[in-house]
Write an enzyme that holds these catalytic residues in place. Structure first.
Site, short mmCIF file in Angstrom:
data_model
loop_
_atom_site.label_atom_id
_atom_site.label_comp_id
_atom_site.label_asym_id
_atom_site.label_seq_id
_atom_site.Cartn_x
_atom_site.Cartn_y
_atom_site.Cartn_z
N HIS A 83 -12.72 -2.75 3.03
CA HIS A 83 -13.40 -1.56 3.53
C HIS A 83 -14.80 -1.47 2.94
O HIS A 83 -14.99 -1.74 1.76
CB HIS A 83 -12.66 -0.29 3.08
CG HIS A 83 -11.51 0.07 3.95
ND1 HIS A 83 -10.48 0.86 3.51
CD2 HIS A 83 -11.23 -0.22 5.25
CE1 HIS A 83 -9.62 1.04 4.49
NE2 HIS A 83 -10.05 0.38 5.55
N TYR A 90 -12.05 3.46 -3.34
CA TYR A 90 -11.89 3.12 -4.76
C TYR A 90 -12.72 1.88 -5.06
O TYR A 90 -12.53 0.84 -4.42
CB TYR A 90 -10.41 2.87 -5.09
CG TYR A 90 -9.55 4.05 -4.71
CD1 TYR A 90 -9.46 5.15 -5.55
CD2 TYR A 90 -8.89 4.09 -3.49
CE1 TYR A 90 -8.71 6.26 -5.19
CE2 TYR A 90 -8.14 5.19 -3.12
CZ TYR A 90 -8.05 6.28 -3.98
OH TYR A 90 -7.32 7.38 -3.62
N HIS A 112 -10.55 -4.75 -3.68
CA HIS A 112 -9.20 -4.94 -3.16
C HIS A 112 -9.30 -5.31 -1.69
O HIS A 112 -10.27 -4.98 -1.01
CB HIS A 112 -8.35 -3.68 -3.36
CG HIS A 112 -8.97 -2.45 -2.78
ND1 HIS A 112 -9.90 -1.68 -3.46
CD2 HIS A 112 -8.84 -1.87 -1.56
CE1 HIS A 112 -10.29 -0.68 -2.70
NE2 HIS A 112 -9.66 -0.77 -1.53
N ASP A 158 0.86 -1.18 0.00
CA ASP A 158 0.00 0.00 0.00
C ASP A 158 0.90 1.23 0.00
O ASP A 158 1.97 1.21 0.61
CB ASP A 158 -0.87 0.00 1.25
CG ASP A 158 -1.97 1.04 1.20
OD1 ASP A 158 -3.12 0.65 0.96
OD2 ASP A 158 -1.67 2.24 1.40
O1 G7M Z 1 -10.41 0.44 0.74
P1 G7M Z 1 -9.92 1.76 0.27
O2 G7M Z 1 -10.42 2.10 -1.13
O3 G7M Z 1 -10.19 2.83 1.27
O4 G7M Z 1 -8.35 1.63 0.22
C1 G7M Z 1 -7.53 1.93 -0.88
C2 G7M Z 1 -6.10 1.71 -0.46
O5 G7M Z 1 -5.28 1.90 -1.60
C3 G7M Z 1 -5.63 2.69 0.60
O6 G7M Z 1 -5.09 1.98 1.70
C4 G7M Z 1 -4.59 3.55 -0.12
O7 G7M Z 1 -3.52 3.94 0.72
C5 G7M Z 1 -4.13 2.63 -1.23
N1 G7M Z 1 -3.69 3.36 -2.42
C6 G7M Z 1 -4.30 4.45 -2.95
N2 G7M Z 1 -3.62 4.82 -4.06
C7 G7M Z 1 -4.00 5.92 -4.89
C8 G7M Z 1 -2.56 3.97 -4.24
C9 G7M Z 1 -1.54 3.89 -5.23
O8 G7M Z 1 -1.43 4.65 -6.18
N3 G7M Z 1 -0.66 2.86 -5.06
C10 G7M Z 1 -0.74 1.98 -4.00
N4 G7M Z 1 0.18 1.02 -3.92
N5 G7M Z 1 -1.71 2.06 -3.07
C11 G7M Z 1 -2.62 3.05 -3.19
#
Ligand code: G7M
Length: 338
Positions: free
Chosen positions: A269, A274, A278, A206
């Site tokens: 979550h 998003y 995941h 993450d």
């Molecule tokens: O479940 P939720 O949608 O809240 O979590 C999305 C997770 O993706 C979060 O823990 C973010 O820190 C992680 N995340 C978000 N972005 C935009 C990126 C990214 O560009 N790269 C990575 N590796 N993780 C991301």
């Protein structure tokens, strides 16, 4: 059992190390981010040089982080809105000896047996993790602003009538997710991949985790299937995918980081930020943002619920927090559901 507190990744054989790349590609605020930067690390200094702070959105002296809304000062994104998150990184046990040897120590005060100092470490031991979202949409800016939270009870019907139309219209772009799945970004960070289009996934750190130590270990498994938005879409037909993520994800983390499954919190979550399915893997003992009971659903519970009732997540009322300024909260209020 692995003692995650005592281990630092740079010092471990067979585990991930190397310099953390900062200012990696944003989360796809728009089409502009379709071509991720090849080496985001190299741009760091110049990118921040002209950064203009507009507003401090949140700051915590306890968590040692600050969330800034600002405008880019130079380069292709000049004048555009950006969110910059700065965070002091945890101490690493394996670098303590070097820290003691090479830092400059200035006495602040001494009184009896008590003394306080200012310690000035060399730059490589004095890291600040910087995360940039640019160009940032209004939704990104809101996401990081401190706001009062309200608990929502969303029935299956509420989801179909109010939440689903809202997320279809308003959710964050998942371009960053497609970039990972298509190896256009973060390809060198992939820890494990099962390429199967139905049940496969990519396991990747993450971006909240700097991978320097295990006590805040945080990875996400992103499934290859693109149609599953969230928990709400899951039925019994997704069990092979979920079981695969659980089993192979845990095995890959054991293999790479020597953290056993009994030390991992594996969850989804609801609501996610998003809408592409995941799964989060965080180490127990680390209070990762969003791991509280009002938002995190343990993958093992999700699997059991679906085994008992394939319609579980279509019909059940799900509870989650929304921020005071969240447009979904207003929609639920308009419909008399809050
Ligand atoms: O479940 P939720 O949608 O809240 O979590 C999305 C997770 O993706 C979060 O823990 C973010 O820190 C992680 N995340 C978000 N972005 C935009 C990126 C990214 O560009 N790269 C990575 N590796 N993780 C991301």
């Amino acid at each position: 059992m692995a003692d995650t507190k005592k281990r630092s990744l740079d010092s471990d054989n067979g585990t991930e190390s190397g310099p953390e790349k900062k200012l990696a590609s944003g989360d796809g605020a728009g089409k502009d981010t379709k071509k991720p930067t090849a080496d985001p690390g190299s741009e760091a200094g110049s990118v921040l040089a002209g950064f203009q702070t507009e507003k401090i959105m949140r700051e915590s002296s306890r968590e040692k982080n600050i969330f800034i809304h600002g405008k880019m000062g130079s380069g292709p994104n000049e004048g555009r809105d950006a969110v910059l998150i700065l965070e002091k990184t945890p101490f690493r046990e394996d670098s303590l000896a070097e820290l003691f040897k090479t830092s400059e120590l200035k006495l602040q005060m001494r009184n009896d047996i008590y003394s306080t100092y200012h310690l000035h470490p060399p730059t490589h031991l004095n890291d600040i993790k910087a995360t940039m979202v640019c160009p940032a949409t209004e939704k990104h800016i809101k996401k990081y602003q401190s706001q009062e939270l309200f608990l929502i009870q969303e029935s299956g019907e509420d989801y179909r009538n109010i939440t689903l139309p809202y997320i279809q219209e308003q959710s964050f772009s998942v371009q960053w997710v497609y970039n990972i799945l298509e190896k256009k970004a973060e390809a060198d960070r992939i820890v494990f991949e099962d390429p199967d289009p139905q049940n496969g996934f990519v396991l990747i750190p993450d971006f909240k985790w700097d991978q320097k130590q295990l006590d805040d270990l945080y990875l996400i498994a992103i499934c290859h299937q693109r149609e599953i938005k969230s928990l709400r879409d899951l039925t019994r037909e997704h069990l092979p995918l979920l079981q695969n993520i659980q089993q192979q994800g845990q095995e890959a983390i054991m293999k790479r980081y020597s953290v056993p499954s009994c030390r991992l919190r594996v969850y989804l979550h609801y609501q996610p930020s998003y809408y592409h399915l995941h799964v989060h893997f965080t180490v127990l003992g680390y209070e990762a943002p969003g791991c509280g009971v009002e938002r995190a659903h343990l993958l093992s519970d999700v699997i059991q619920n679906l085994q008992t009732d394939t319609q579980h997540y279509h019909t059940r009322t799900l509870t989650y927090p929304l921020r005071a300024d969240d447009a979904l909260l207003h929609k639920l209020r308009e419909a008399g559901r809050f």
